[in-house]
Write a protein that holds these residues in place. Sequence first.
Motif, PDB file in Angstrom:
ATOM      1  N   LEU A 336       0.823  -1.207   0.000  1.00  0.00           N
ATOM      2  CA  LEU A 336       0.000   0.000   0.000  1.00  0.00           C
ATOM      3  C   LEU A 336       0.859   1.261   0.000  1.00  0.00           C
ATOM      4  O   LEU A 336       0.329   2.369   0.032  1.00  0.00           O
ATOM      5  CB  LEU A 336      -0.917   0.025   1.235  1.00  0.00           C
ATOM      6  CG  LEU A 336      -1.840  -1.170   1.471  1.00  0.00           C
ATOM      7  CD1 LEU A 336      -2.718  -0.920   2.697  1.00  0.00           C
ATOM      8  CD2 LEU A 336      -2.700  -1.449   0.254  1.00  0.00           C
ATOM      9  N   ALA A 338       2.704   1.920   2.554  1.00  0.00           N
ATOM     10  CA  ALA A 338       2.508   2.350   3.940  1.00  0.00           C
ATOM     11  C   ALA A 338       3.797   2.888   4.560  1.00  0.00           C
ATOM     12  O   ALA A 338       4.890   2.362   4.308  1.00  0.00           O
ATOM     13  CB  ALA A 338       1.985   1.183   4.772  1.00  0.00           C
ATOM     14  N   THR A 340       3.401   5.025   8.035  1.00  0.00           N
ATOM     15  CA  THR A 340       3.130   5.202   9.458  1.00  0.00           C
ATOM     16  C   THR A 340       2.725   3.865  10.076  1.00  0.00           C
ATOM     17  O   THR A 340       2.353   2.919   9.369  1.00  0.00           O
ATOM     18  CB  THR A 340       1.993   6.212   9.677  1.00  0.00           C
ATOM     19  OG1 THR A 340       0.770   5.640   9.174  1.00  0.00           O
ATOM     20  CG2 THR A 340       2.274   7.524   8.953  1.00  0.00           C
ATOM     21  N   GLU A 342      -0.012   3.224  11.596  1.00  0.00           N
ATOM     22  CA  GLU A 342      -1.412   2.972  11.259  1.00  0.00           C
ATOM     23  C   GLU A 342      -1.551   2.460   9.830  1.00  0.00           C
ATOM     24  O   GLU A 342      -2.339   1.539   9.560  1.00  0.00           O
ATOM     25  CB  GLU A 342      -2.236   4.244  11.448  1.00  0.00           C
ATOM     26  CG  GLU A 342      -2.446   4.650  12.897  1.00  0.00           C
ATOM     27  CD  GLU A 342      -1.179   5.229  13.545  1.00  0.00           C
ATOM     28  OE1 GLU A 342      -1.101   5.238  14.789  1.00  0.00           O
ATOM     29  OE2 GLU A 342      -0.276   5.672  12.795  1.00  0.00           O
ATOM     30  N   GLU A 343      -0.813   3.060   8.909  1.00  0.00           N
ATOM     31  CA  GLU A 343      -0.857   2.588   7.525  1.00  0.00           C
ATOM     32  C   GLU A 343      -0.298   1.171   7.416  1.00  0.00           C
ATOM     33  O   GLU A 343      -0.827   0.335   6.667  1.00  0.00           O
ATOM     34  CB  GLU A 343      -0.064   3.536   6.627  1.00  0.00           C
ATOM     35  CG  GLU A 343      -0.708   4.900   6.446  1.00  0.00           C
ATOM     36  CD  GLU A 343       0.188   5.877   5.700  1.00  0.00           C
ATOM     37  OE1 GLU A 343      -0.326   6.925   5.264  1.00  0.00           O
ATOM     38  OE2 GLU A 343       1.403   5.593   5.543  1.00  0.00           O
ATOM     39  N   THR A 344       0.757   0.898   8.156  1.00  0.00           N
ATOM     40  CA  THR A 344       1.347  -0.443   8.138  1.00  0.00           C
ATOM     41  C   THR A 344       0.380  -1.467   8.720  1.00  0.00           C
ATOM     42  O   THR A 344       0.235  -2.580   8.198  1.00  0.00           O
ATOM     43  CB  THR A 344       2.662  -0.449   8.924  1.00  0.00           C
ATOM     44  OG1 THR A 344       3.558   0.506   8.348  1.00  0.00           O
ATOM     45  CG2 THR A 344       3.308  -1.832   8.896  1.00  0.00           C
ATOM     46  N   LEU A 346      -2.840  -1.262   8.637  1.00  0.00           N
ATOM     47  CA  LEU A 346      -3.850  -1.456   7.602  1.00  0.00           C
ATOM     48  C   LEU A 346      -3.346  -2.411   6.533  1.00  0.00           C
ATOM     49  O   LEU A 346      -4.083  -3.292   6.062  1.00  0.00           O
ATOM     50  CB  LEU A 346      -4.220  -0.108   6.977  1.00  0.00           C
ATOM     51  CG  LEU A 346      -5.228  -0.147   5.834  1.00  0.00           C
ATOM     52  CD1 LEU A 346      -6.560  -0.702   6.307  1.00  0.00           C
ATOM     53  CD2 LEU A 346      -5.407   1.260   5.248  1.00  0.00           C
ATOM     54  N   SER A 347      -2.095  -2.275   6.146  1.00  0.00           N
ATOM     55  CA  SER A 347      -1.492  -3.165   5.157  1.00  0.00           C
ATOM     56  C   SER A 347      -1.490  -4.610   5.638  1.00  0.00           C
ATOM     57  O   SER A 347      -1.828  -5.539   4.890  1.00  0.00           O
ATOM     58  CB  SER A 347      -0.055  -2.700   4.871  1.00  0.00           C
ATOM     59  OG  SER A 347       0.673  -3.679   4.170  1.00  0.00           O
TER      60      SER A 347
END
Length: 387
Positions: A336, A338, A340, A342-344, A346-347
């Motif tokens: 993604l 990613a 941060t 949070e992004e990681t 989510l990934s």
Amino acid sequence: MFDIADELTRWVEEGREFAVATVVAVGGSAPRGPGAALAVDSGGTVIGSVSGGCVEGAVYDLCVQALQDGESVLERFGYSDEDAFAVGLTCGGVLDIMITPVAAQAPVREVFRSALSAVTSGEPRALARVVRGPAELLGKALLVHPDGSYEGSYGSYGNGSAELDRTAAAEARAMLDGGRTGTLDLSEDGSNCPGGLTLLVESNVPPPRMIVFGAIDFAAALVRAGKFLGYHVTVCDARPVFATRARFPEADDLVVDWPHRYLRGTATDGRTVLCVLTHDAKFDIPLLEQALRMPVAFVGAMGSRRTHADRDRRLREVGLTEEELARLRSPIGLDLGARTPEETALSIAAEIVAARRGGTGVPLTGSGTPIHRDGVRRDATEAAEAA
């Protein structure tokens, strides 16, 4: 039906009469799966959903009618090319929905009462309802316990037999053991041969486990994502200074122990997800050596591609086979971009969902892949049994 157990329990306690509409089977791009439910009480109050809005109005009317008639019905809803405004699923799917009235004195009410009580208490149970068969059996139910005992009887409704009850309970118990909800076919005489009866078995089991190894900032975000997905989340780290409640307030469990030692002694099953975020060989190698030989649903490890290459070499040196190594998802997560925590998270969560549901991970735009799968990918326990 178990998805609206809290509200239905209140209705039962208040003595309300109601009808429950439950998704029995789906085809194509149907929005909700088997077990999703909507209920309507005698005053017209509605709770739950069976389609996300596509057929709710028609199902509501069927529930009202069932309360008046006192009869269970099985209805199919699908898309109509001839009339886009007709009752149907404009997303192109098909839903089979069972509508069951639950009157104050109906025999099925006591079975429902016990089932709802178990669900709200977190106790494992399987509810097996007749969704295809003789009219006098339609909607009738058995509540099956983990030890194979059961409440209710199909035979008590004027048809069926004790053998049918025993066979249905045995089959439902097997589905409960695997945490599965779906249909099974039996003969009316109780034989396992597909015949005149179809049962919908709804299993209520404890939530699946996600165990996050490594009490780092990325783990805190992954805990939140795991809870959002419905997992019981445990964080494990050998370093007590990092594995603290202040750092992980949303984790269900915090464990200070060597990861491989904790994994060896804790309960896992074919739904368990293991996320290794330590990217430190002294923790990773003994942990992954054990994890990749266990019948769990998902094993992923964080780290750069260089870290992964070193990890792969070390795991080969301790004797893991190509088949065992192929189970490792590393670097963990979908691409993604990613950055941060949070992004990681989510990934990682996206890859877990894709692995569970058999998704490709590619964008839906232009891909031509199904939006909703007809079934889920078998978990590790089922795959092992099939092998």
